[in-house]
Design an enzyme around this catalytic site. Structure first.
Site, mmCIF file in Angstrom:
data_model
loop_
_atom_site.group_PDB
_atom_site.id
_atom_site.type_symbol
_atom_site.label_atom_id
_atom_site.label_comp_id
_atom_site.label_asym_id
_atom_site.label_seq_id
_atom_site.Cartn_x
_atom_site.Cartn_y
_atom_site.Cartn_z
ATOM 1 N N LYS A 38 0.811 -1.225 0.000
ATOM 2 C CA LYS A 38 0.000 0.000 0.000
ATOM 3 C C LYS A 38 0.842 1.272 0.000
ATOM 4 C CE LYS A 38 -4.393 -1.758 1.374
ATOM 5 N NZ LYS A 38 -5.673 -1.552 1.947
ATOM 6 N N LYS A 82 -5.268 -9.595 -5.523
ATOM 7 C CA LYS A 82 -6.450 -9.831 -4.679
ATOM 8 C C LYS A 82 -7.575 -8.871 -5.060
ATOM 9 C CE LYS A 82 -6.605 -8.116 -0.451
ATOM 10 N NZ LYS A 82 -7.647 -7.701 0.468
ATOM 11 N N LYS A 130 -11.691 -3.777 -2.234
ATOM 12 C CA LYS A 130 -12.753 -2.783 -2.384
ATOM 13 C C LYS A 130 -12.228 -1.391 -2.726
ATOM 14 C CE LYS A 130 -13.761 -3.355 2.269
ATOM 15 N NZ LYS A 130 -12.465 -3.325 2.947
HETATM 16 N N1 AQP Z 1 -10.214 -10.814 -2.037
HETATM 17 C C1 AQP Z 1 -10.468 -11.329 -0.843
HETATM 18 N N2 AQP Z 1 -10.711 -12.650 -0.719
HETATM 19 C C2 AQP Z 1 -10.973 -13.197 0.502
HETATM 20 N N3 AQP Z 1 -11.010 -12.480 1.638
HETATM 21 C C3 AQP Z 1 -10.789 -11.158 1.547
HETATM 22 N N4 AQP Z 1 -10.741 -10.176 2.459
HETATM 23 C C4 AQP Z 1 -10.451 -9.007 1.847
HETATM 24 N N5 AQP Z 1 -10.303 -9.184 0.539
HETATM 25 C C5 AQP Z 1 -10.504 -10.527 0.320
HETATM 26 C C6 AQP Z 1 -11.007 -10.363 3.869
HETATM 27 O O1 AQP Z 1 -12.077 -9.493 4.216
HETATM 28 C C7 AQP Z 1 -11.911 -9.081 5.571
HETATM 29 C C8 AQP Z 1 -12.056 -7.607 5.670
HETATM 30 O O2 AQP Z 1 -10.955 -6.993 5.081
HETATM 31 P P1 AQP Z 1 -10.669 -5.460 5.291
HETATM 32 O O3 AQP Z 1 -11.768 -4.711 4.689
HETATM 33 O O4 AQP Z 1 -10.433 -5.158 6.710
HETATM 34 O O5 AQP Z 1 -9.304 -5.159 4.613
HETATM 35 P P2 AQP Z 1 -8.616 -5.823 3.415
HETATM 36 O O6 AQP Z 1 -8.190 -7.193 3.754
HETATM 37 O O7 AQP Z 1 -7.512 -4.891 3.017
HETATM 38 O O8 AQP Z 1 -9.783 -5.864 2.341
HETATM 39 P P3 AQP Z 1 -9.876 -5.063 0.978
HETATM 40 O O9 AQP Z 1 -11.226 -5.331 0.390
HETATM 41 O O10 AQP Z 1 -8.683 -5.385 0.147
HETATM 42 O O11 AQP Z 1 -9.858 -3.567 1.457
HETATM 43 P P4 AQP Z 1 -8.896 -2.392 0.999
HETATM 44 O O12 AQP Z 1 -9.166 -2.181 -0.454
HETATM 45 O O13 AQP Z 1 -9.278 -1.245 1.855
HETATM 46 O O14 AQP Z 1 -7.480 -2.831 1.246
HETATM 47 C C9 AQP Z 1 -10.539 -9.570 6.012
HETATM 48 O O15 AQP Z 1 -10.698 -10.728 6.799
HETATM 49 C C10 AQP Z 1 -9.856 -9.895 4.731
HETATM 50 O O16 AQP Z 1 -8.883 -10.895 4.889
#
Ligand code: AQP
Length: 357
Positions: A143, A224, A227
């Protein structure tokens, strides 16, 4: 004095719980398998990845565990957020959790910022965490790449995440694969804290789903699904319109093959088959049989139907919840009170051990 007030507040919260279904789980704590905590950051609407990797696991745990699930709005500040959008998204996120199956009567469902103990424990933990360890976190490296200015919050993200977990003295943290490293760091922080101040915390264990723990981007299946990805074609938002869903899935990037067969080396098609398998409960072999003699295009159309049908009731429930803001606000208040009952108790213990008045 503050100690007495703290007790009074806790009693008030327990009284509230006595009138709430959630208390049944608490009374039967003996029968529970332990405490779980998890959350998702309000950096965009929830994706199908968040649902499959995390929220769908959470919903299965509310019967058997003493469960705490939060809308992690403080975490989203590591990136620029428009305040008006963030406020609205926090409400929407809460409604998305419920629409996806989380029952606020069976768990403490709360917004992180409404439990100020998260920020307080975060500060204590910040002072026992080596910076070098934070700099080695893969998510921080990813990031911060190509960023002109990196704020301290991005580096400290796993410390706040550890505070989230440890406030509830959680035994388990259901997460997607990407968060495993942060849980390992949290386990180290338990050792650092307990060695310095005495035994307060136990080491939490990650719970990672055997299938779907890392759903990949539709636009780049080596990445991955996230969002906050600026390429919206790569993600399936759980609030996407059916037409948009269909378009995104039909355009999903795959290799140049045609035969629908699960192969880890064929990242795009493996990802689509994983989503199909998790949402329908079918094995890869069954999916291969269903699409025998057909091509990738057929799988994409079939998957679009499955995703649209899965999300239709979720979107309807979300609309219904968002139409009654007062009800949502009252659920949020109740959830925060239930969470604070445990969080304030832990913080008091931490302050006692650390010599903080
Ligand atoms: N692509 C994914 N597949 C499976 N699990 C996922 N998680 C996130 N992306 C995937 C799981 O969702 C939970 C919440 O995650 P988060 O919102 O706290 O942060 P993150 O892991 O960084 O998710 P994002 O969607 O990728 O958010 P941004 O874009 O803000 O970085 C966690 O348990 C995560 O493992």
């Amino acid at each position: 004095m503050s100690f007495t007030m703290g007790h009074r507040r806790t009693n008030m919260i327990l009284d509230f719980r006595a009138n709430h279904c959630y208390v049944d789980g608490m009374k039967n704590n003996q029968a529970k398998k332990g405490t779980v905590l998890s959350g998702s950051t309000t950096s965009g609407d929830l994706t199908l990845g968040n649902y499959i990797g995390a929220v769908s696991q959470w919903t299965k745990m509310t019967e058997d565990y003493d469960a705490y699930f939060m809308v992690a709005n403080l975490h989203s500040l590591t990136d620029h957020q428009d305040p008006k959008e963030l406020r609205e998204r926090t409400l929407s996120f809460y409604a998305q959790y419920i629409a996806l199956g989380l029952d606020p009567a069976k768990c403490a469902l709360f917004v992180q910022s409404m439990v100020p103990e998260h920020a307080e424990l975060n500060w204590v933990l910040t002072n026992i965490t080596p910076i070098g360890q934070l700099e080695r976190m893969t998510q921080f490296k990813d990031k911060s790449e190509n960023k002109k200015q990196i704020n301290a919050g991005l580096l400290m993200y796993p410390v706040l995440m550890a505070a989230d977990i440890l406030l509830y003295r959680a035994d388990f943290v259901p997460v997607g694969q990407d968060q495993k490293q942060h849980i390992e760091l949290c386990r180290d922080m338990v050792k650092y804290f307990n060695n310095r101040f005495g035994d307060v915390f136990k080491e939490p264990a990650p719970l990672i789903a055997p299938k779907g723990a890392k759903i990949m981007s539709l636009a780049d299946p080596t990445k991955k699904m996230s969002k906050s990805d600026p390429d919206k074609n790569g993600m399936i938002s759980i609030l996407d319109d059916p037409k948009v869903l269909e378009k995104k899935l039909k355009r999903a990037v795959t290799d140049s093959g045609t035969v629908v067969k699960y192969d880890e080396n064929s990242a795009g098609i493996a990802n689509l088959m994983t989503i199909y398998s998790v949402l329908t409960g079918k094995s890869y072999a069954e999916i291969e049989k269903d699409f025998e003699g057909k091509m990738y295009g057929h799988l994409k159309v079939g998957l679009a139907e499955v995703v649209i049908e899965t999300l239709k009731p979720v979107q309807a429930k979300h609309r219904e919840l968002m139409a009654n803001r007062d009800h949502l606000a009252s659920l949020m208040k109740q959830g925060a009170e239930a969470a604070r009952a445990k969080a304030s108790e832990t913080l008091r213990l931490v302050y006692d051990h650390a010599g903080i008045l």
